[in-house]
Design a protein around this motif. Structure first.
Motif, PDB file in Angstrom:
ATOM      1  N   GLU A 190       0.831  -1.199   0.000  1.00  0.00           N
ATOM      2  CA  GLU A 190       0.000   0.000   0.000  1.00  0.00           C
ATOM      3  C   GLU A 190       0.874   1.262   0.000  1.00  0.00           C
ATOM      4  O   GLU A 190       0.613   2.233  -0.726  1.00  0.00           O
ATOM      5  N   TYR A 191       1.939   1.270   0.841  1.00  0.00           N
ATOM      6  CA  TYR A 191       2.853   2.426   0.914  1.00  0.00           C
ATOM      7  C   TYR A 191       3.533   2.655  -0.434  1.00  0.00           C
ATOM      8  O   TYR A 191       3.611   3.789  -0.931  1.00  0.00           O
ATOM      9  N   ARG A 192       4.047   1.573  -1.047  1.00  0.00           N
ATOM     10  CA  ARG A 192       4.737   1.719  -2.328  1.00  0.00           C
ATOM     11  C   ARG A 192       3.783   2.227  -3.410  1.00  0.00           C
ATOM     12  O   ARG A 192       4.150   3.061  -4.252  1.00  0.00           O
ATOM     13  N   GLY A 193       2.551   1.707  -3.388  1.00  0.00           N
ATOM     14  CA  GLY A 193       1.593   2.148  -4.389  1.00  0.00           C
ATOM     15  C   GLY A 193       1.268   3.616  -4.251  1.00  0.00           C
ATOM     16  O   GLY A 193       1.159   4.354  -5.255  1.00  0.00           O
ATOM     17  N   ARG A 194       1.134   4.068  -2.987  1.00  0.00           N
ATOM     18  CA  ARG A 194       0.833   5.472  -2.756  1.00  0.00           C
ATOM     19  C   ARG A 194       1.988   6.378  -3.199  1.00  0.00           C
ATOM     20  O   ARG A 194       1.784   7.421  -3.822  1.00  0.00           O
ATOM     21  N   LYS A 195       3.211   5.977  -2.866  1.00  0.00           N
ATOM     22  CA  LYS A 195       4.372   6.772  -3.255  1.00  0.00           C
ATOM     23  C   LYS A 195       4.527   6.806  -4.770  1.00  0.00           C
ATOM     24  O   LYS A 195       4.846   7.855  -5.347  1.00  0.00           O
ATOM     25  N   ARG A 196       4.299   5.638  -5.421  1.00  0.00           N
ATOM     26  CA  ARG A 196       4.439   5.612  -6.880  1.00  0.00           C
ATOM     27  C   ARG A 196       3.397   6.510  -7.528  1.00  0.00           C
ATOM     28  O   ARG A 196       3.677   7.181  -8.541  1.00  0.00           O
ATOM     29  N   LYS A 197       2.216   6.516  -6.949  1.00  0.00           N
ATOM     30  CA  LYS A 197       1.172   7.365  -7.499  1.00  0.00           C
ATOM     31  C   LYS A 197       1.555   8.841  -7.374  1.00  0.00           C
ATOM     32  O   LYS A 197       1.354   9.631  -8.301  1.00  0.00           O
ATOM     33  N   GLU A 198       2.132   9.182  -6.204  1.00  0.00           N
ATOM     34  CA  GLU A 198       2.559  10.568  -6.016  1.00  0.00           C
ATOM     35  C   GLU A 198       3.650  10.944  -7.013  1.00  0.00           C
ATOM     36  O   GLU A 198       3.625  12.023  -7.623  1.00  0.00           O
ATOM     37  N   PHE A 199       4.637  10.041  -7.164  1.00  0.00           N
ATOM     38  CA  PHE A 199       5.722  10.324  -8.108  1.00  0.00           C
ATOM     39  C   PHE A 199       5.205  10.428  -9.538  1.00  0.00           C
ATOM     40  O   PHE A 199       5.650  11.287 -10.316  1.00  0.00           O
ATOM     41  N   GLU A 200       4.302   9.551  -9.900  1.00  0.00           N
ATOM     42  CA  GLU A 200       3.766   9.584 -11.254  1.00  0.00           C
ATOM     43  C   GLU A 200       3.023  10.884 -11.511  1.00  0.00           C
ATOM     44  O   GLU A 200       3.100  11.464 -12.609  1.00  0.00           O
ATOM     45  N   GLU A 201       2.282  11.341 -10.499  1.00  0.00           N
ATOM     46  CA  GLU A 201       1.581  12.614 -10.645  1.00  0.00           C
ATOM     47  C   GLU A 201       2.567  13.771 -10.830  1.00  0.00           C
ATOM     48  O   GLU A 201       2.379  14.670 -11.658  1.00  0.00           O
ATOM     49  N   ARG A 202       3.638  13.723 -10.069  1.00  0.00           N
ATOM     50  CA  ARG A 202       4.625  14.810 -10.140  1.00  0.00           C
ATOM     51  C   ARG A 202       5.351  14.824 -11.487  1.00  0.00           C
ATOM     52  O   ARG A 202       5.551  15.888 -12.081  1.00  0.00           O
ATOM     53  N   VAL A 203       5.760  13.639 -11.988  1.00  0.00           N
ATOM     54  CA  VAL A 203       6.469  13.625 -13.275  1.00  0.00           C
ATOM     55  C   VAL A 203       5.510  13.913 -14.423  1.00  0.00           C
ATOM     56  O   VAL A 203       5.934  14.373 -15.490  1.00  0.00           O
ATOM     57  N   ARG A 204       4.230  13.621 -14.208  1.00  0.00           N
ATOM     58  CA  ARG A 204       3.267  13.945 -15.251  1.00  0.00           C
ATOM     59  C   ARG A 204       3.061  15.456 -15.326  1.00  0.00           C
ATOM     60  O   ARG A 204       2.958  16.019 -16.417  1.00  0.00           O
ATOM     61  N   ARG A 205       2.998  16.117 -14.151  1.00  0.00           N
ATOM     62  CA  ARG A 205       2.816  17.559 -14.142  1.00  0.00           C
ATOM     63  C   ARG A 205       4.078  18.287 -14.634  1.00  0.00           C
ATOM     64  O   ARG A 205       3.964  19.273 -15.348  1.00  0.00           O
ATOM     65  N   THR A 206       5.237  17.818 -14.203  1.00  0.00           N
ATOM     66  CA  THR A 206       6.511  18.458 -14.588  1.00  0.00           C
ATOM     67  C   THR A 206       7.356  17.438 -15.332  1.00  0.00           C
ATOM     68  O   THR A 206       8.342  16.908 -14.808  1.00  0.00           O
ATOM     69  N   GLY A 263       9.334  17.783 -17.838  1.00  0.00           N
ATOM     70  CA  GLY A 263      10.693  18.173 -18.217  1.00  0.00           C
ATOM     71  C   GLY A 263      11.639  18.356 -17.048  1.00  0.00           C
ATOM     72  O   GLY A 263      12.821  18.658 -17.250  1.00  0.00           O
ATOM     73  N   SER A 264      11.188  18.159 -15.802  1.00  0.00           N
ATOM     74  CA  SER A 264      12.035  18.334 -14.632  1.00  0.00           C
ATOM     75  C   SER A 264      12.834  17.060 -14.384  1.00  0.00           C
ATOM     76  O   SER A 264      12.285  16.035 -13.954  1.00  0.00           O
ATOM     77  N   ILE A 265      14.112  17.094 -14.635  1.00  0.00           N
ATOM     78  CA  ILE A 265      14.977  15.934 -14.435  1.00  0.00           C
ATOM     79  C   ILE A 265      15.092  15.614 -12.952  1.00  0.00           C
ATOM     80  O   ILE A 265      15.266  14.450 -12.562  1.00  0.00           O
ATOM     81  N   LYS A 266      14.958  16.623 -12.116  1.00  0.00           N
ATOM     82  CA  LYS A 266      15.052  16.392 -10.684  1.00  0.00           C
ATOM     83  C   LYS A 266      13.957  15.442 -10.195  1.00  0.00           C
ATOM     84  O   LYS A 266      14.219  14.538  -9.393  1.00  0.00           O
ATOM     85  N   GLU A 267      12.727  15.613 -10.707  1.00  0.00           N
ATOM     86  CA  GLU A 267      11.627  14.737 -10.298  1.00  0.00           C
ATOM     87  C   GLU A 267      11.873  13.305 -10.761  1.00  0.00           C
ATOM     88  O   GLU A 267      11.655  12.338 -10.018  1.00  0.00           O
ATOM     89  N   TRP A 268      12.356  13.143 -12.002  1.00  0.00           N
ATOM     90  CA  TRP A 268      12.651  11.793 -12.513  1.00  0.00           C
ATOM     91  C   TRP A 268      13.751  11.126 -11.694  1.00  0.00           C
ATOM     92  O   TRP A 268      13.661   9.924 -11.370  1.00  0.00           O
ATOM     93  N   THR A 269      14.756  11.934 -11.344  1.00  0.00           N
ATOM     94  CA  THR A 269      15.875  11.367 -10.584  1.00  0.00           C
ATOM     95  C   THR A 269      15.418  10.937  -9.194  1.00  0.00           C
ATOM     96  O   THR A 269      15.804   9.860  -8.699  1.00  0.00           O
ATOM     97  N   GLN A 270      14.596  11.738  -8.535  1.00  0.00           N
ATOM     98  CA  GLN A 270      14.093  11.359  -7.207  1.00  0.00           C
ATOM     99  C   GLN A 270      13.233  10.091  -7.284  1.00  0.00           C
ATOM    100  O   GLN A 270      13.326   9.199  -6.427  1.00  0.00           O
ATOM    101  N   TYR A 271      12.446  10.014  -8.315  1.00  0.00           N
ATOM    102  CA  TYR A 271      11.586   8.835  -8.500  1.00  0.00           C
ATOM    103  C   TYR A 271      12.435   7.585  -8.688  1.00  0.00           C
ATOM    104  O   TYR A 271      12.235   6.565  -8.012  1.00  0.00           O
ATOM    105  N   ALA A 272      13.427   7.684  -9.573  1.00  0.00           N
ATOM    106  CA  ALA A 272      14.257   6.507  -9.850  1.00  0.00           C
ATOM    107  C   ALA A 272      15.092   6.130  -8.638  1.00  0.00           C
ATOM    108  O   ALA A 272      15.246   4.927  -8.320  1.00  0.00           O
ATOM    109  N   ASN A 273      15.633   7.106  -7.927  1.00  0.00           N
ATOM    110  CA  ASN A 273      16.443   6.788  -6.748  1.00  0.00           C
ATOM    111  C   ASN A 273      15.581   6.181  -5.646  1.00  0.00           C
ATOM    112  O   ASN A 273      16.060   5.312  -4.894  1.00  0.00           O
TER     113      ASN A 273
END
Length: 745
Positions: A51-67, A69-79
């Protein structure tokens, strides 16, 4: 603090309980509110974890979808996925990010760093390979790639990466990194080959120097020389190429110096300096000068320093061609080099070359004519011409060239506005040295006719005096006095000439004509010379007395009266007629004694004349001289008589016009003035003086009343040193205030 001001502290006494700074800090720390910290979430089972991983992935997906072109968001998601050990997901996210921005260097570095942290070395290699293929001009990716291979002790792999990198011809740091790697593994031959490839790509002088220095350090001296020689052949012998390769020449010569091959180093320096202009080889000249100072002979060191100073002077005159002081220094440098060469026995060709250098500097210097028509701008310039002419006359013995130089500068100077007497005189004396007297006289005559000047007359007269042409000297003095009849010195010199020629009648006539001029620049020196002539040369007391009488009528100065009186009282030589009759020339010359009575009469006349004119200080000075005369020639009564005429120092009160206050001044008070102005008070003062004298005799004192103390021309303050005299003066002022008031009136 209602009005914004600080509160007024009424009680400044210390508090009963003191508190330290440490207590204040501790209390401040204790009273701070704790910062907000996000609550920690504890995962109890796999269901909560999913449940925790799903929630975090959803948050990250929302953030990379909104931004997106932000490499910082992609890097945080991947790390974050990598931190959950979901490496496949992390790689997937990085790949998605690379699809968005495949040229982001930071994204590639983060991707490879994630793989290395998870010890996926092969994945990291593949990523570096993809990165440098896509971005071959980014040196950071190559450095990381090489560092990875060398860290894994895969030297052939690192070498292979470097080879791929070198195909793109990177900057010098990449080549140096490749060479340093080979040096770390003692692959000197490979490093030498890399230097050769580096030179082929970028043949700069510093690269050649680095290669040669590398070969020298590993002991391949022949190879190092070969590198330098190849570099010199590559750059060629043209001026621009040699200027560019100065560093190569300098390094080559320094290497030969370190190897104690001084002659080879000297040849290298001279080869480079002979192909470069002086203005472009300052650094190379400095290195050559230092080399010669350490390893050269005295003559070589001097020639090297000479070349360095030439460069300095050339730079200065190129900036300001009318800086004649620099030209003077430059000329002296070249002339000194010529003299040194002659002293050391140089060849004829070397002397001719040095002479041409001096002439070249002179010609370049005199080519810069001053722009204005003011004499102060031309002075140094004309001296350059004079130095040039003297050089040609003295050093080169080229008299025709020296004569041409004088003529050129005489035609160049605007004589209607101003002239230079030294120039005319030196040109005339040059003609005299060449035994052309007619040309010299013609030149000076032209100068006097075109631009008459006092120094020109003096120079021409001195020239004729040296030639003993006294008739011409007389003619020149006549022209001189026609030009400036107010010049007392000219009259004196003319009369001295006639005196030296023993034409005393003519000399006396010249003096008489001089003193009869309406205006003279310094008449006192002419009168003094005339009087000295009559006394010393003629011995004519009557004529001298008549001159003094004329002078006191014209001047009336106290020094004239003093000189007149001293003349009457002193001895003078016999008249000239009587001296010529005496046959014995070795005997002591006889003199005519003076008349002291006549001298006293002159002193008395002068005193009365100055008294009529109201000159008190001059009267005091005359009385001092009179007193000295009486002390030498007179009796005690004569001395007492003069002392009785000496003034005293009195005080006078008056109202200052500017301040309106009553001020007190010191003044000289003469006895005869007091006798004429205030006969009653003067009689009273005489009685007081007599009483004081009698009292002093009773007490054994001096008996001198301070108010009648003889005064000098010095400052009144000098009389204040005697306490007794000051006390007597105060007594006199207090008891005889009416006398002081009469003085003020």
């Amino acid at each position: 603090m209602q009005d914004g001001r600080a509160p007024r502290i009424r009680n400044r006494a210390p508090a009963a309980i003191q508190i330290t700074a440490e207590q204040l800090l501790r209390e401040a720390q204790e009273r701070q509110e704790s910062t907000f910290r996000a609550p920690k979430q504890r995962v109890e089972d796999f269901e909560e974890l999913h449940e925790y991983r799903g929630r975090k992935r959803k948050e990250f997906e929302e953030r990379v979808r909104r931004t997106r072109g932000s490499i910082k968001e992609w890097t945080q998601y991947a790390n974050w996925e990598a931190s959950q050990n979901e490496f496949d997901r992390s790689r997937s996210i990085f790949e998605r990010a690379l699809d968005v921005d495949p040229r982001s260097v930071q994204l590639w570095l983060s991707y490879t760093e994630m793989e290395l942290k998870s010890r996926n070395v092969q994945h990291a290699r593949n990523l570096f390979d993809r990165a440098v293929t896509l971005l071959p001009r980014v040196d950071q990716l190559w450095y990381k790639y090489v560092y990875l291979e060398e860290l894994l002790q895969n030297v052939p792999g690192a070498r292979q990466v470097f080879e791929r990198w070198m195909q793109w011809e990177p900057d010098d740091k990449a080549w140096q990194a490749y060479i340093k790697m080979e040096e770390r593994y003692d692959e000197a031959d490979r490093a030498s080959v890399i230097y050769e490839r580096w030179i082929a790509v970028r043949p700069d002088p510093r690269v050649w120097v680095k290669w040669a220095k590398f070969e020298e350090e590993r002991g391949k001296l022949d190879k190092a020389r070969e590198v330098f020689q190849t570099a010199l052949q590559f750059f060629g012998d043209e001026e621009e190429q040699v200027e560019k390769a100065q560093a190569v020449f300098n390094a080559f010569a320094k290497m030969e110096t370190r190897l104690k091959e001084y002659e080879r180093a000297r040849v290298i320096y001279k080869f480079a300096l002979s192909r470069l202009p002086r203005s472009k080889s300052a650094n190379l000249y400095a290195a050559y000068t230092k080399f010669e100072k350490q390893h050269g002979t005295r003559s070589i060191v001097e020639s090297t320093v000479l070349g360095k100073r030439r460069i300095q002077y050339e730079d200065e005159v190129s900036q300001d061609g009318r800086n004649y002081d620099v030209w003077f220094d430059y000329v002296r440098l070249e002339e000194g080099a010529l003299r040194t060469l002659r002293e050391e026995g140089g060849t004829k060709e070397e002397e001719d070359a040095a002479m041409e250098r001096v002439r070249d500097v002179y010609e370049r210097a005199v080519a810069h004519v001053p722009p204005g028509q003011e004499k102060r701008h031309w002075r140094r310039y004309v001296f350059l011409w004079l130095e040039y002419a003297l050089f040609e006359e003295i050093e080169t013995k080229d008299y025709d060239r020296a004569r041409q130089i004088y003529r050129t500068v005489l035609n160049l100077v605007p004589h209607k506005q101003f002239t230079f007497a030294k120039l005319w005189i030196m040109a005339a004396r040059f003609e005299i040295r060449q035994l052309d007297l007619t040309a010299a006289r013609k030149m000076l005559g032209t100068a006097i006719g075109m631009c008459p000047k006092e120094s020109l007359f003096k120079g021409y007269i001195q020239l004729e005096m040296d030639l003993r042409e006294f008739d011409r000297v007389r003619t020149l003095y006549e022209k001189y006095l026609e030009y400036d009849p107010t010049n007392s010195a000219a009259w004196i010199k003319y009369a001295e000439l006639e005196t030296a020629l023993e034409d005393f009648t003519r000399a006396e006539a010249i003096f008489e004509l001089g003193v009869s001029q309406a205006s003279l620049s310094m008449p006192e020196i002419l009168w003094k010379a005339y009087i000295d002539f009559e006394v010393d040369e003629q011995g004519d007391r009557e004529k001298t007395r008549s001159l003094y009488e004329r002078l006191v009528i014209l001047s009336g100065h106290h020094k004239v009266w003093i000189s007149y009186a001293e003349f009457e009282g002193s001895s003078i030589p016999l008249p000239r007629a009587m001296r010529e009759e005496e046959e014995d020339e070795d005997a002591e010359p006889r003199v005519v004694a003076g008349n002291q009575e006549l001298a006293r009469q002159v002193f008395e006349r002068g005193y009365k004349d100055l008294k009529v004119k109201g000159l008190k200080a001059e009267r005091a000075a005359l009385l001092e001289s009179w007193k000295a005369f009486e002390q030498e020639h007179g009796s005690e009564s004569d001395i007492a008589n003069v002392e009785g005429m000496m003034p005293i120092i009195g005080r006078k009160q008056h109202v200052d016009k500017e301040t309106g206050q009553v001020v007190e001044d010191w003044e000289l008070v003469f006895a005869d003035d007091e006798r004429e102005a205030n006969p009653r008070s003067f009689k009273f003062l005489q009685m007081a003086h007599a009483w004081k004298h009698s009292q002093a005799k009773k007490s054994g004192g001096t008996g001198i009343l301070s108010g009648f103390t003889p005064a000098t021309t010095s400052a009144p303050e000098s009389t204040q040193n005697d306490d007794v005299r000051m006390e007597d003066r105060r007594e006199r002022d207090d008891s005889h205030s009416d006398v002081a008031s009469s003085d003020g009136e």
